[in-house]
Scaffold this motif. Structure first.
Motif, PDB file in Angstrom:
ATOM      1  N   GLU A  22     -13.078  -1.871 -36.581  1.00  0.00           N
ATOM      2  CA  GLU A  22     -14.277  -1.551 -35.826  1.00  0.00           C
ATOM      3  C   GLU A  22     -15.180  -2.768 -35.671  1.00  0.00           C
ATOM      4  OE1 GLU A  22     -15.212   3.127 -36.391  1.00  0.00           O
ATOM      5  OE2 GLU A  22     -15.947   1.811 -37.959  1.00  0.00           O
ATOM      6  N   VAL A  23     -15.745  -2.898 -34.462  1.00  0.00           N
ATOM      7  CA  VAL A  23     -16.688  -3.966 -34.154  1.00  0.00           C
ATOM      8  C   VAL A  23     -18.098  -3.386 -34.182  1.00  0.00           C
ATOM      9  CG1 VAL A  23     -17.452  -5.582 -32.372  1.00  0.00           C
ATOM     10  CG2 VAL A  23     -15.005  -5.220 -32.770  1.00  0.00           C
ATOM     11  N   HIS A  24     -18.988  -4.024 -34.942  1.00  0.00           N
ATOM     12  CA  HIS A  24     -20.346  -3.513 -35.118  1.00  0.00           C
ATOM     13  C   HIS A  24     -21.395  -4.525 -34.695  1.00  0.00           C
ATOM     14  CE1 HIS A  24     -19.024  -0.109 -37.636  1.00  0.00           C
ATOM     15  NE2 HIS A  24     -18.144  -0.957 -38.128  1.00  0.00           N
ATOM     16  N   ARG A  25     -22.497  -3.989 -34.158  1.00  0.00           N
ATOM     17  CA  ARG A  25     -23.669  -4.817 -33.909  1.00  0.00           C
ATOM     18  C   ARG A  25     -24.415  -5.003 -35.234  1.00  0.00           C
ATOM     19  NH1 ARG A  25     -26.614  -1.877 -29.626  1.00  0.00           N
ATOM     20  NH2 ARG A  25     -27.737  -1.079 -31.395  1.00  0.00           N
ATOM     21  N   GLU A  26     -25.183  -6.090 -35.307  1.00  0.00           N
ATOM     22  CA  GLU A  26     -25.822  -6.436 -36.582  1.00  0.00           C
ATOM     23  C   GLU A  26     -26.759  -5.355 -37.109  1.00  0.00           C
ATOM     24  OE1 GLU A  26     -28.322  -9.882 -36.072  1.00  0.00           O
ATOM     25  OE2 GLU A  26     -28.752  -9.317 -34.019  1.00  0.00           O
ATOM     26  N   ASP A  27     -27.327  -4.554 -36.220  1.00  0.00           N
ATOM     27  CA  ASP A  27     -28.277  -3.544 -36.680  1.00  0.00           C
ATOM     28  C   ASP A  27     -27.646  -2.155 -36.817  1.00  0.00           C
ATOM     29  OD1 ASP A  27     -27.872  -3.178 -34.006  1.00  0.00           O
ATOM     30  OD2 ASP A  27     -29.980  -2.909 -33.483  1.00  0.00           O
ATOM     31  N   CYS A  28     -26.316  -2.085 -36.774  1.00  0.00           N
ATOM     32  CA  CYS A  28     -25.643  -0.796 -36.903  1.00  0.00           C
ATOM     33  C   CYS A  28     -25.759  -0.278 -38.335  1.00  0.00           C
ATOM     34  CB  CYS A  28     -24.177  -0.936 -36.531  1.00  0.00           C
ATOM     35  SG  CYS A  28     -23.255   0.606 -36.652  1.00  0.00           S
ATOM     36  N   LYS A  29     -25.988   1.033 -38.436  1.00  0.00           N
ATOM     37  CA  LYS A  29     -26.110   1.614 -39.777  1.00  0.00           C
ATOM     38  C   LYS A  29     -24.755   1.683 -40.483  1.00  0.00           C
ATOM     39  CE  LYS A  29     -25.760   6.316 -37.921  1.00  0.00           C
ATOM     40  NZ  LYS A  29     -26.454   7.597 -37.700  1.00  0.00           N
ATOM     41  N   LYS A  30     -23.673   1.490 -39.718  1.00  0.00           N
ATOM     42  CA  LYS A  30     -22.334   1.524 -40.304  1.00  0.00           C
ATOM     43  C   LYS A  30     -21.790   0.121 -40.580  1.00  0.00           C
ATOM     44  CE  LYS A  30     -19.629   4.824 -39.618  1.00  0.00           C
ATOM     45  NZ  LYS A  30     -18.972   5.783 -40.507  1.00  0.00           N
ATOM     46  N   LEU A  31     -22.643  -0.894 -40.411  1.00  0.00           N
ATOM     47  CA  LEU A  31     -22.209  -2.276 -40.611  1.00  0.00           C
ATOM     48  C   LEU A  31     -21.633  -2.452 -42.017  1.00  0.00           C
ATOM     49  CD1 LEU A  31     -22.305  -5.133 -39.246  1.00  0.00           C
ATOM     50  CD2 LEU A  31     -24.441  -5.476 -40.492  1.00  0.00           C
ATOM     51  N   GLU A  62     -14.572  -0.819 -30.351  1.00  0.00           N
ATOM     52  CA  GLU A  62     -16.007  -0.798 -30.556  1.00  0.00           C
ATOM     53  C   GLU A  62     -16.386   0.394 -31.435  1.00  0.00           C
ATOM     54  OE1 GLU A  62     -17.212   1.164 -26.278  1.00  0.00           O
ATOM     55  OE2 GLU A  62     -16.606  -0.934 -26.396  1.00  0.00           O
ATOM     56  N   CYS A  63     -17.383   0.172 -32.268  1.00  0.00           N
ATOM     57  CA  CYS A  63     -17.849   1.222 -33.167  1.00  0.00           C
ATOM     58  C   CYS A  63     -18.431   2.388 -32.377  1.00  0.00           C
ATOM     59  CB  CYS A  63     -18.908   0.624 -34.091  1.00  0.00           C
ATOM     60  SG  CYS A  63     -19.920   1.812 -34.942  1.00  0.00           S
ATOM     61  N   PHE A  64     -18.155   3.591 -32.837  1.00  0.00           N
ATOM     62  CA  PHE A  64     -18.654   4.789 -32.164  1.00  0.00           C
ATOM     63  C   PHE A  64     -20.178   4.815 -32.136  1.00  0.00           C
ATOM     64  CE2 PHE A  64     -20.214   9.171 -32.566  1.00  0.00           C
ATOM     65  CZ  PHE A  64     -19.737   9.711 -31.379  1.00  0.00           C
ATOM     66  N   TYR A  65     -20.826   4.377 -33.203  1.00  0.00           N
ATOM     67  CA  TYR A  65     -22.274   4.505 -33.319  1.00  0.00           C
ATOM     68  C   TYR A  65     -23.024   3.469 -32.513  1.00  0.00           C
ATOM     69  CZ  TYR A  65     -21.277   7.843 -36.947  1.00  0.00           C
ATOM     70  OH  TYR A  65     -20.816   8.944 -37.617  1.00  0.00           O
ATOM     71  N   CYS A  66     -22.686   2.180 -32.667  1.00  0.00           N
ATOM     72  CA  CYS A  66     -23.492   1.177 -31.974  1.00  0.00           C
ATOM     73  C   CYS A  66     -23.077   0.998 -30.528  1.00  0.00           C
ATOM     74  CB  CYS A  66     -23.553  -0.146 -32.730  1.00  0.00           C
ATOM     75  SG  CYS A  66     -22.064  -0.768 -33.469  1.00  0.00           S
ATOM     76  N   SER A  67     -21.902   1.445 -30.110  1.00  0.00           N
ATOM     77  CA  SER A  67     -21.497   1.259 -28.720  1.00  0.00           C
ATOM     78  C   SER A  67     -22.066   2.332 -27.802  1.00  0.00           C
ATOM     79  CB  SER A  67     -19.973   1.277 -28.612  1.00  0.00           C
ATOM     80  OG  SER A  67     -19.464   2.531 -28.950  1.00  0.00           O
TER      81      SER A  67
HETATM   82 ZN    ZN Z   1     -21.316   0.102 -35.540  1.00  0.00          ZN
END
Ligand code: ZN
Length: 69
Positions: A22-31, A62-67
């Motif tokens: 999974e690819v995450h943005r820096e502010d993702c809660k799942k990082l 892409e991550c489900f949450y941040c995308s």
């Molecule tokens: Zn994410």
């Protein structure tokens, strides 16, 4: 005028059960924690980050949450 805000992206070094990284943005809660992630770079959108991640892990998504934002 739309200002595009770029963000830092990371890929999870530990695959999911199905093998996806999974690819995450820096502010993702799942990082993932720092030991479990690889810095990809600064991108305007997660699609570009996923393309970069695929150079490391061919099975990157892409991550489900941040995308979804
Ligand atoms: Zn994410």
């Amino acid at each position: 005028m739309n200002e595009i805000k770029s963000s830092n992206y990371y890929v999870d070094k530990n695959p999911q059960d199905n093998g996806d990284h999974e690819v995450h943005r820096e502010d993702c809660k799942k990082l993932p924690n720092p030991a479990s992630r690889e810095y990809l770079g600064n991108f305007d959108c997660c699609e570009d980050a996923v393309e970069k991640a695929k150079e490391i892990f061919s099975q990157s998504i892409e991550c489900f949450y941040c995308s979804k934002e």
